[in-house]
Design a protein around this motif. Structure first.
Motif, PDB file in Angstrom:
ATOM      1  N   GLY A  37       2.481   3.742   1.356  1.00 50.45           N
ATOM      2  CA  GLY A  37       2.005   4.507   2.492  1.00 50.45           C
ATOM      3  C   GLY A  37       1.013   5.595   2.142  1.00 50.45           C
ATOM      4  O   GLY A  37       0.390   6.175   3.025  1.00 50.45           O
ATOM      5  N   ARG A  38       0.853   5.877   0.851  1.00 52.31           N
ATOM      6  CA  ARG A  38      -0.075   6.917   0.418  1.00 52.31           C
ATOM      7  C   ARG A  38      -1.403   6.320  -0.047  1.00 52.31           C
ATOM      8  O   ARG A  38      -2.381   7.051  -0.205  1.00 52.31           O
ATOM      9  N   TYR A  39      -1.409   5.021  -0.302  1.00 54.69           N
ATOM     10  CA  TYR A  39      -2.591   4.322  -0.806  1.00 54.69           C
ATOM     11  C   TYR A  39      -2.768   3.039  -0.003  1.00 54.69           C
ATOM     12  O   TYR A  39      -1.800   2.450   0.470  1.00 54.69           O
ATOM     13  N   ALA A  40      -4.012   2.597   0.133  1.00 50.21           N
ATOM     14  CA  ALA A  40      -4.281   1.374   0.880  1.00 50.21           C
ATOM     15  C   ALA A  40      -3.691   0.157   0.181  1.00 50.21           C
ATOM     16  O   ALA A  40      -3.230  -0.779   0.840  1.00 50.21           O
ATOM     17  N   GLU A  41      -3.697   0.164  -1.154  1.00 52.91           N
ATOM     18  CA  GLU A  41      -3.207  -0.970  -1.940  1.00 52.91           C
ATOM     19  C   GLU A  41      -2.282  -0.465  -3.049  1.00 52.91           C
ATOM     20  O   GLU A  41      -2.643  -0.508  -4.229  1.00 52.91           O
ATOM     21  N   PRO A  42      -1.087  -0.021  -2.718  1.00 55.12           N
ATOM     22  CA  PRO A  42      -0.209   0.494  -3.766  1.00 55.12           C
ATOM     23  C   PRO A  42       0.135  -0.542  -4.828  1.00 55.12           C
ATOM     24  O   PRO A  42       0.451  -0.186  -5.967  1.00 55.12           O
ATOM     25  N   GLU A  43       0.005  -1.811  -4.476  1.00 57.76           N
ATOM     26  CA  GLU A  43       0.309  -2.871  -5.447  1.00 57.76           C
ATOM     27  C   GLU A  43      -0.700  -2.933  -6.595  1.00 57.76           C
ATOM     28  O   GLU A  43      -0.483  -3.654  -7.583  1.00 57.76           O
ATOM     29  N   ILE A  44      -1.789  -2.165  -6.495  1.00 55.25           N
ATOM     30  CA  ILE A  44      -2.729  -2.124  -7.611  1.00 55.25           C
ATOM     31  C   ILE A  44      -2.157  -1.333  -8.781  1.00 55.25           C
ATOM     32  O   ILE A  44      -2.544  -1.553  -9.933  1.00 55.25           O
ATOM     33  N   PHE A  45      -1.207  -0.434  -8.514  1.00 52.84           N
ATOM     34  CA  PHE A  45      -0.643   0.363  -9.605  1.00 52.84           C
ATOM     35  C   PHE A  45      -0.015  -0.505 -10.694  1.00 52.84           C
ATOM     36  O   PHE A  45      -0.327  -0.334 -11.877  1.00 52.84           O
ATOM     37  N   PRO A  46       0.893  -1.448 -10.363  1.00 51.04           N
ATOM     38  CA  PRO A  46       1.426  -2.288 -11.438  1.00 51.04           C
ATOM     39  C   PRO A  46       0.380  -3.172 -12.097  1.00 51.04           C
ATOM     40  O   PRO A  46       0.523  -3.524 -13.279  1.00 51.04           O
ATOM     41  N   ALA A  47      -0.674  -3.523 -11.369  1.00 51.85           N
ATOM     42  CA  ALA A  47      -1.733  -4.331 -11.984  1.00 51.85           C
ATOM     43  C   ALA A  47      -2.467  -3.564 -13.076  1.00 51.85           C
ATOM     44  O   ALA A  47      -3.083  -4.163 -13.962  1.00 51.85           O
ATOM     45  N   ILE A  48      -2.379  -2.235 -13.037  1.00 51.13           N
ATOM     46  CA  ILE A  48      -3.007  -1.392 -14.061  1.00 51.13           C
ATOM     47  C   ILE A  48      -1.993  -0.918 -15.091  1.00 51.13           C
ATOM     48  O   ILE A  48      -2.237  -0.975 -16.295  1.00 51.13           O
ATOM     49  N   PHE A  49      -0.829  -0.466 -14.608  1.00 50.40           N
ATOM     50  CA  PHE A  49       0.077   0.306 -15.459  1.00 50.40           C
ATOM     51  C   PHE A  49       1.377  -0.388 -15.866  1.00 50.40           C
ATOM     52  O   PHE A  49       2.161   0.207 -16.605  1.00 50.40           O
ATOM     53  N   ALA A  50       1.641  -1.591 -15.382  1.00 53.18           N
ATOM     54  CA  ALA A  50       2.916  -2.233 -15.723  1.00 53.18           C
ATOM     55  C   ALA A  50       2.750  -3.689 -16.139  1.00 53.18           C
ATOM     56  O   ALA A  50       3.020  -4.049 -17.294  1.00 53.18           O
ATOM     57  N   THR A  51       2.313  -4.540 -15.223  1.00 47.27           N
ATOM     58  CA  THR A  51       2.297  -5.971 -15.485  1.00 47.27           C
ATOM     59  C   THR A  51       1.454  -6.377 -16.688  1.00 47.27           C
ATOM     60  O   THR A  51       1.861  -7.276 -17.443  1.00 47.27           O
ATOM     61  N   PRO A  52       0.292  -5.768 -16.949  1.00 47.63           N
ATOM     62  CA  PRO A  52      -0.472  -6.205 -18.132  1.00 47.63           C
ATOM     63  C   PRO A  52       0.292  -6.016 -19.439  1.00 47.63           C
ATOM     64  O   PRO A  52       0.126  -6.807 -20.373  1.00 47.63           O
ATOM     65  N   TYR A  53       1.135  -5.012 -19.511  1.00 51.26           N
ATOM     66  CA  TYR A  53       1.926  -4.823 -20.732  1.00 51.26           C
ATOM     67  C   TYR A  53       2.942  -5.944 -20.879  1.00 51.26           C
ATOM     68  O   TYR A  53       3.174  -6.453 -21.986  1.00 51.26           O
TER      69      TYR A  53
END
Length: 208
Positions: A37-53
């Motif tokens: 609710g604070r970002y248009a695409e909050p699902e981008i966070f794991p694409a940067i900070f979680a899933t790639p690891y």
């Protein structure tokens, strides 16, 4: 008869944890609070900070498991310079179509996140990575906080780095997340000099 909750265990990552990692990342992405609710695409966070690891270095991903699902994680890399090269070459092509690079000029927090995904190497600080090559991210849902799980996750991760002969690790954090800063101070991280041009980011390091 009183039922007891199963003990929370710290274990290595499994591919079945991927969705839980993404959920935890989103629900802690806004300075430790829910980004929904604070970002248009909050699902981008794991694409940067979680899933790639989890995709690039799964042996350095550990989760706190409550018996039903992961409620927290620690993840990172033993070699930040190599990781960001692999991020661009191996990870970015798998998500670039879902999150296209923003059209210049880059304005606003949502464009900023898309830019960061496509330029993740901007997060690499060569002078820090040379001395503190490993880096990490750690997040716990509220139900897992204040139970010593953060320390247990950190000990597991640090031991894994020591087994690999890694000399030191670092992390970057939002200075607004004062609870996280207090935790890092307690477990032995020290503040590193802030590199030129890196405003509003604190860097902490620990020698192993």
């Amino acid at each position: 008869m009183t039922s007891t909750k199963p003990a929370i265990t710290i274990r290595g990552y499994r591919p079945s944890d991927r969705d839980d990692l993404a959920d935890i990342c989103v629900r802690t992405a806004h300075a430790g609070e829910d980004a929904t609710g604070r970002y248009a695409e909050p699902e981008i966070f794991p694409a940067i900070f979680a899933t790639p690891y989890a995709e690039l270095e799964p042996e350095l991903v550990f989760v706190a498991d409550n018996g039903e699902r992961a409620i927290g994680y620690i993840l990172g890399t033993a070699d930040s310079t190599r990781f960001y090269a692999d991020f661009r070459d191996r990870w970015l092509p798998t998500v670039a179509d879902r999150f296209p690079a923003p059209t210049p000029p880059v304005t606003g927090q949502d464009d900023g996140l898309r830019y960061l995904l496509h330029h993740a190497e901007d997060m690499l600080v060569p002078e820090i990575a040379a001395e503190y090559p490993a880096h990490l991210h750690i997040d716990l849902l509220p139900e897992g906080q204040r139970q010593g799980l953060g320390r247990r996750l950190m000990e597991t991760f640090v031991n894994a780095l020591r087994e690999r002969g890694v000399p030191a690790l670092h992390l970057s954090m939002n200075p607004a997340n004062t609870n996280a800063r207090a935790f890092y101070d307690r477990i032995g991280f020290t503040e590193l000099p802030r590199p030129a041009g890196k405003k509003d980011v604190d860097y902490l390091g620990m020698r192993l």
